[in-house]
Design an enzyme around this catalytic site. Structure first.
Site, mmCIF file in Angstrom:
data_model
loop_
_atom_site.group_PDB
_atom_site.id
_atom_site.type_symbol
_atom_site.label_atom_id
_atom_site.label_comp_id
_atom_site.label_asym_id
_atom_site.label_seq_id
_atom_site.Cartn_x
_atom_site.Cartn_y
_atom_site.Cartn_z
ATOM 1 N N HIS A 123 50.694 33.953 57.579
ATOM 2 C CA HIS A 123 52.188 33.710 58.113
ATOM 3 C C HIS A 123 53.024 33.862 56.717
ATOM 4 C CE1 HIS A 123 55.411 31.591 59.835
ATOM 5 N NE2 HIS A 123 55.224 32.118 60.804
ATOM 6 N N LEU A 176 51.261 30.916 69.464
ATOM 7 C CA LEU A 176 51.543 31.538 68.373
ATOM 8 C C LEU A 176 51.675 30.877 67.360
ATOM 9 C CD1 LEU A 176 52.946 34.399 67.315
ATOM 10 C CD2 LEU A 176 54.995 33.608 68.133
ATOM 11 N N ASP A 177 51.125 31.122 66.036
ATOM 12 C CA ASP A 177 51.330 30.589 64.808
ATOM 13 C C ASP A 177 50.731 28.992 64.658
ATOM 14 O OD1 ASP A 177 51.799 33.167 63.552
ATOM 15 O OD2 ASP A 177 54.039 32.680 63.923
ATOM 16 N N SER A 178 49.953 28.576 65.683
ATOM 17 C CA SER A 178 49.610 27.338 66.073
ATOM 18 C C SER A 178 47.975 26.980 65.644
ATOM 19 C CB SER A 178 50.058 26.787 67.105
ATOM 20 O OG SER A 178 51.527 26.847 67.256
#
EC number: 3.5.1.10
Length: 324
Positions: A232, A267-269
């Site tokens: 990320h 998402l992105d967690s």
């Protein structure tokens, strides 16, 4: 109570004694040239905390004439769980590879372990991975060069992208020279072509999203059933949407970062594996700002993959990791 233990061990007297600190082993690859006879191995263990775990694991290695080079233990405060990672050397003639697994599995059964894994780099096959990317290729280039130099302990089975690349580019020539297939899989909002991608990666051990700007669905993750590692562009949570570097630049941030994490349906967690930061200032223009950001991304992703392959990453709780 938190317990941390990192020491060298040597076979002596009653099979073994603990000696001086081995903190220098952290972050280093196990080297098969340690001895002309002895070869290195690594073992990770995760179970409910109990008395005697370290003794049992150490005795298992010592009883076969092995030598512990580094040992890490983590028992989180107010949680009845135990994590350990050991680096050791052993004689494969006296302790055959399949017997190593059996001996550690017997201990795993004794303590009802959730996880007990052994790797012997000089004997075991390297992890097979596939790399997915979109238009940006800085992470891919970094990984290919590290792989070529023998600093990334994986076999790259293929590269998959939703962007087509000309055959005369540096990347395409590199892949062709090394026999790594490149699959152009064009995607749309309506059709992510995930079934085709699943077919291409079905023989891999884990996937790496090297700036793949498509969201993998829950069905894809369930269908694949193995770990997926993503990079990320910032410290999560961070600037979202298009052109995040320019957003951060325009906001005048003084610290930029990169986060490598496991991919989950949210998402992105997913659980974080590695994070890196670097200072920026008013003296940075947009070009230098973006360059610093991309440098962090490729270093962070490479380190996360290396840690994963060296069995340094263990799941901790519902959304955390222990990284030895």
């Amino acid at each position: 109570m938190i317990r941390r233990f990192s020491e060298r061990a040597s076979v002596f007297a009653n099979n073994w004694i603990l000696k001086s600190s081995a903190s220098r082993f952290h972050g280093e690859s196990l080297d098969s040239s340690v001895s002309p006879v002895l070869i290195p191995g690594v073992h990770v263990f995760h179970c409910q905390d109990a008395v005697g775990i370290v003794a049992k694991l150490s005795d298992c290695i010592a009883a076969k004439g092995g030598n512990i080079l580094g040992y890490d233990v983590f028992v989180p405060e107010n949680k009845n769980v135990f994590y350990s990672r050991s680096e050791f050397i052993f004689d494969p003639v006296k302790w055959p590879r399949n017997q190593v697994d059996k001996d550690f599995q017997n201990i795993a059964k004794t303590f009802g372990a959730m996880n007990s894994v052994v790797r012997v780099p000089s004997i075991d096959p390297k992890y097979k991975i596939a790399l997915l990317l979109s238009k940006q290729d800085h992470c891919l280039v970094e990984m290919l060069h590290k792989w070529q130099d023998g600093k990334l302990p994986v076999d790259i089975t293929c590269v998959i992208s939703n962007h087509e690349r000309a055959s005369n580019t540096h990347i395409m020539r590199f892949l062709e020279r090394h026999g790594i297939p490149y699959h152009y899989v064009s995607t749309t909002k309506e059709n992510k072509r995930e079934d085709e991608i699943l077919e291409l990666v079905k023989e891999t051990d884990f996937l790496v999203l090297a700036r793949y700007m498509q969201i993998l669905s829950g069905n894809f993750l369930k269908g694949y059933g193995k770990d997926v590692i993503n990079i990320h562009h910032g410290l999560l949570p961070s600037f979202k949407g298009g052109n995040p570097a320019k957003q951060a630049f325009d906001a005048g941030v003084k610290l930029i970062g990169a986060t490598s994490h496991f991919v989950t349906e949210e998402l992105d967690s997913g659980p974080i594996i590695e994070q890196m930061v670097e200072s920026v200032s008013h003296r940075d223009n947009l070009r230098s700002f973006v360059q610093k950001s991309e440098d962090l991304e490729k270093k962070c992703l490479t380190k996360a993959i290396k840690s994963y392959c060296e069995l340094r990453v263990l799941p901790y709780g519902t959304n955390k990791t222990v990284v030895f």
